[in-house]
Design an enzyme around this catalytic site. Structure first.
Site, PDB file in Angstrom:
ATOM      1  CE  LYS A 192    -118.115 -61.992 100.153  1.00  0.00           C
ATOM      2  NZ  LYS A 192    -118.004 -63.243 100.918  1.00  0.00           N
ATOM      3  CD  GLU A 266    -133.755 -60.839 102.055  1.00  0.00           C
ATOM      4  OE1 GLU A 266    -133.795 -60.703 103.309  1.00  0.00           O
ATOM      5  OE2 GLU A 266    -133.537 -61.899 101.483  1.00  0.00           O
ATOM      6  CB  CYS A 300    -133.647 -63.136 106.366  1.00  0.00           C
ATOM      7  SG  CYS A 300    -133.595 -63.827 104.743  1.00  0.00           S
ATOM      8  CD  GLU A 397    -132.035 -61.251 111.581  1.00  0.00           C
ATOM      9  OE1 GLU A 397    -131.106 -60.468 111.330  1.00  0.00           O
ATOM     10  OE2 GLU A 397    -132.690 -61.840 110.706  1.00  0.00           O
TER      11      GLU A 397
HETATM   12  P1  ADP Z   1    -124.113 -62.631 108.676  1.00  0.00           P
HETATM   13  O1  ADP Z   1    -123.975 -61.767 109.885  1.00  0.00           O
HETATM   14  O2  ADP Z   1    -125.426 -63.220 108.490  1.00  0.00           O
HETATM   15  O3  ADP Z   1    -122.946 -63.563 108.458  1.00  0.00           O
HETATM   16  P2  ADP Z   1    -123.022 -60.680 106.921  1.00  0.00           P
HETATM   17  O4  ADP Z   1    -123.813 -59.478 106.549  1.00  0.00           O
HETATM   18  O5  ADP Z   1    -121.868 -60.520 107.816  1.00  0.00           O
HETATM   19  O6  ADP Z   1    -124.102 -61.676 107.445  1.00  0.00           O
HETATM   20  O7  ADP Z   1    -122.519 -61.426 105.633  1.00  0.00           O
HETATM   21  C1  ADP Z   1    -123.248 -61.542 104.428  1.00  0.00           C
HETATM   22  C2  ADP Z   1    -122.299 -61.449 103.258  1.00  0.00           C
HETATM   23  O8  ADP Z   1    -121.704 -60.154 103.258  1.00  0.00           O
HETATM   24  C3  ADP Z   1    -121.149 -62.429 103.296  1.00  0.00           C
HETATM   25  O9  ADP Z   1    -120.880 -62.863 101.976  1.00  0.00           O
HETATM   26  C4  ADP Z   1    -119.994 -61.591 103.848  1.00  0.00           C
HETATM   27  O10 ADP Z   1    -118.719 -62.056 103.460  1.00  0.00           O
HETATM   28  C5  ADP Z   1    -120.282 -60.253 103.204  1.00  0.00           C
HETATM   29  N1  ADP Z   1    -119.718 -59.079 103.895  1.00  0.00           N
HETATM   30  C6  ADP Z   1    -119.395 -58.948 105.202  1.00  0.00           C
HETATM   31  N2  ADP Z   1    -118.929 -57.706 105.468  1.00  0.00           N
HETATM   32  C7  ADP Z   1    -118.982 -57.016 104.294  1.00  0.00           C
HETATM   33  C8  ADP Z   1    -118.660 -55.671 103.888  1.00  0.00           C
HETATM   34  N3  ADP Z   1    -118.204 -54.780 104.754  1.00  0.00           N
HETATM   35  N4  ADP Z   1    -118.853 -55.319 102.606  1.00  0.00           N
HETATM   36  C9  ADP Z   1    -119.354 -56.208 101.715  1.00  0.00           C
HETATM   37  N5  ADP Z   1    -119.663 -57.477 102.017  1.00  0.00           N
HETATM   38  C10 ADP Z   1    -119.489 -57.892 103.290  1.00  0.00           C
END
Ligand code: ADP
Length: 487
Positions: A192, A266, A300, A397
Site C-alpha cells: 500500500k 522504520e 527520515c 521530528e
Molecule cells: P506521515 O505522517 O509521514 O504521513 P504516516 O505514518 O501517517 O506517515 O503514513 C505512512 C503510511 O502509513 C501511509 O501509507 C499511510 O496511509 C499509512 N497509515 C496511516 N495510518 C495507518 C494505520 N493506522 N495503520 C496502517 N497504516 C496506516
C-alpha cells in the site's frame, strides 16, 4: 555593489531548465492491482492525487476498503501456495531482474512522475530515487538463488504473505526496498503506497504486469490509513513491513502484538550531524545542506540537528548562511531547483507550526531571502540558532527543511547530546581523524553513521533504527532476514 553582493552570495540567476513531461503517461483514473488484474474498488470510491508544486490534480486513485484488502490477501496467498514459494530461486530471480531492467528503460518517466506526485526535485528523483530503486531489485535478484549462502547450514523458508505499507517521502524507492527482498526470498506481497504519492507504485504495477509476474505475486492497493490498518489486521497476513511515522508505527505494533505476525518498523528520526574543528569545513557545509535542505528535509534520516565544535561555530554558521542564500526553492521539475515542494498542505502546515514553536521558544531564526512560488506548497530553508536541548524543535521530528544548531566543546559532550533523543536512525560525523570516527560510530546510538558524508545509500548496506526509530533492517544481507524463517 549589488553585483558584488550577488557574487559574494553566489546567487546567480539561472535560466529555467525544465524537464519535459511530454513523454510520460498518467491515466486519469487508477483501479486496484489485484491478482494480475486492474479491479474497481468495492466501495466505488476514488480520491484525487495532486501535484504539490502547483496544486493541480494528476489522477484519481481507488480507495480500497477491507473487502478489497481481503481480495488482495487471498490472491497473494493463492500465488504463494501454488506458484511463488514452489519456484526455484533462479526462476524467481529472472522475474526480478526483468522488472529491474524494465524500470531502467522507463527511468525517465518514473522520475518525472515521482517529481510531479511527490514534489521532490527532478535532480533527486532522476539521480537518486529511481536508480537506487532499480539497483535494489538487481541486488536482491542476485540473492534469490543464493539463500543457502546467506544463511549457511540452515534451511531457508519464506514467511508467506507480506503486507507492506510505505510513506510519501521516497515513494518508488520505498516500494523497491519492501518488494525486492520479499520477492527474492519467495514471499508474495500486498503493497500500500501513501495516499499522497500513489502514482509511481501504480506505474510499477503496470511494469510488473508487463514483466509477466504470475498473478497475485504482487498486489498494489491504494488508500488512506484505514486501508493500511485493514492490511495490518488481516488474519492471513504473515508479516507486516511498515515505514512511516512513529505514532502509526506504535499503533501497528499494538495491533500486531500477540498475532504471530512478523513485524519490521522504520520510523521517524532526529539525526545528529556533528562537525569537529578539524573537518573540511566547505565539504561539511555541503554535507549539512545535503543532509537537511535537499529533498525538502523529507528524509527520515535527515541531519536535522547540527552540532558544531565551538571554536569553528562562527565560521560554519557564516558559510552555511551564505550557502543557504544560493539555494533555489521552486518548481521541482526545474533542474536548477535545490528545494522542491513540500509533499502536502498538511505537511507544510506541520512544518510552519514547528517554525512558530521555535520562534516562541526564543530561538534565533534565519531564512534566506529567496523567492517562493505563490501557488503550491513551499518552505524556505530555515535555521534555528541559540536552541537548547530541551526545545521542542530540537526534540521532535519536523520533517521539513528546518535545522537546529548547537555547539559543543568535547567529544563526550557531543555524544551525550547527540544520543539525547527518543530516536536513533542516523548520524553524521565530520572530522579528519580516523580514530575519532571509530570512537563515535561505536558510541552514537544510531543505525547508520556516515563519516565525512551524509545521506549516502546503497542496496548492499543495511538501514534501520535504534529506539523509537524502529527495528529490523532493510538493505544488504540483513534485509533478507525479516522475510525468511530459518530451520
Ligand atoms: P506521515 O505522517 O509521514 O504521513 P504516516 O505514518 O501517517 O506517515 O503514513 C505512512 C503510511 O502509513 C501511509 O501509507 C499511510 O496511509 C499509512 N497509515 C496511516 N495510518 C495507518 C494505520 N493506522 N495503520 C496502517 N497504516 C496506516
Amino acid at each position: 555593489m549589488a553585483k558584488k553582493q550577488e557574487l559574494q552570495n553566489n546567487s546567480w540567476e539561472y535560466a529555467p531548465s525544465l524537464e519535459s513531461t511530454s513523454h510520460i503517461s498518467i491515466q486519469k483514473k487508477y483501479d486496484l492491482y489485484i491478482d494480475g488484474k486492474w479491479v474497481k474498488p468495492s466501495s466505488g470510491k476514488y480520491f484525487k492525487t495532486i501535484n504539490p508544486a502547483n496544486e493541480e490534480v494528476l489522477a484519481e486513485v481507488a480507495d480500497a476498503n477491507e473487502k478489497d484488502i481481503d481480495k488482495a490477501v487471498k490472491a497473494a496467498r493463492k500465488a504463494y501456495t501454488n506458484v511463488w514459494s514452489k519456484m526455484t530461486g533462479a526462476e524467481r530471480a529472472k522475474y526480478i531482474y526483468r522488472l529491474a531492467r524494465m524500470m531502467q528503460e522507463k527511468a525517465r518517466e518514473l522520475a518525472v512522475i515521482e517529481t510531479l506526485d511527490a514534489g521532490k526535485t527532478i535532480r533527486e528523483s532522476r539521480d537518486v530515487d529511481v536508480p537506487l530503486a532499480c539497483n535494489h531489485f538487481f541486488y536482491y535478484a542476485g540473492w534469490a538463488d543464493k539463500l543457502e549462502y546467506a544463511f549457511p547450514n540452515r534451511n531457508v523458508e519464506p514467511v508467506g504473505v507480506a503486507g507492506q505499507i510505505i510513506p510519501w517521502n521516497f515513494p518508488l524507492l520505498m516500494a523497491a526496498w519492501k518488494l525486492a527482498p520479499a520477492l527474492a526470498t519467495g514471499n508474495t506481497v500486498v503493497l500500500k503506497p501513501a495516499e499522497t504519492t500513489p502514482l509511481t507504485a501504480l506505474k510499477l504495477a503496470e511494469i510488473i504486469d508487463e514483466a509477466g509476474f504470475p498473478p497475485g505475486v504482487i498486489n498494489i492497493v491504494t488508500g488512506y490509513g484505514d486501508t493500511g490498518a485493514a492490511l495490518v489486521n488481516h488474519a492471513d497476513v504473515d508479516k507486516i513491513a511498515f515505514t512511516g511515522s512513529t505514532a502509526v508505527g506504535k499503533l501497528i505494533q499494538q495491533a500486531t502484538a500477540g498475532s504471530g505476525k512478523k513485524l519490521t518498523l522504520e520510523l521517524g528520526g532526529k539525526s545528529a550531524n556533528i562537525i569537529f574543528d578539524d573537518a573540511p569545513i566547505d565539504q561539511a557545509v555541503e554535507g549539512i545542506v545535503n543532509g537537511i535542505f535537499f529533498n525538502q528535509g523529507h528524509v527520515c534520516c535527515a541531519g536535522s540537528r547540527l552540532f558544531v565544535q565551538e571554536n569553528v561555530a562562527d565560521l560554519v554558521i557564516r558559510k552555511l548562511k551564505q550557502r543557504m542564500e544560493s539555494l533555489y526553492v521552486g518548481n521541482p521539475l526545474d533542474k536548477n531547483t535545490d528545494i522542491g515542494a513540500i509533499n502536502s498542505k498538511k505537511q507544510l502546515e506541520t512544518i510552519e507550526q514547528y517554525i512558530q514553536i521555535g520562534k516562541a521558544e526564543g530561538a534565533e531564526i534565519f531564512q534566506p531571502t529567496c523567492a517562493i512560488p505563490s501557488k503550491g506548497f513551499y518552505c524556505p530553508p530555515t535555521l534555528f540558532l541559540d536552541v537548547a536541548q530541551s526545545n521542542v524543535i530540537v526534540q521532535e521530528e519536523i520533517f521539513g527543511p528546518v535545522l537546529t544548531i548547537q555547539t559543543f566543546r568535547t567529544v563526550d559532550e557531543v555524544i551525550q547530546k547527540a544520543n539525547n533523543t527518543p530516536y536513533g536512525l542516523a548520524a553524521g560525523v565530520w572530522t579528519d581523524k580516523g580514530s575519532r570516527i571509530f570512537n563515535l560510530t561505536t558510541k552514537l546510538r544510531a543505525g547508520v553513521v556516515w563519516a565525512n558524508t551524509y545521506n549516502k545509500f546503497d542496496p548492499t548496506s543495511p538501514f534501520g533504527g535504534y529506539k523509537e526509530s524502529g527495528y529490523g533492517r532493510e538493505g544488504g544481507l540483513h534485509g533478507l532476514r525479516p522475510y525468511v524463517r530459518l530451520k
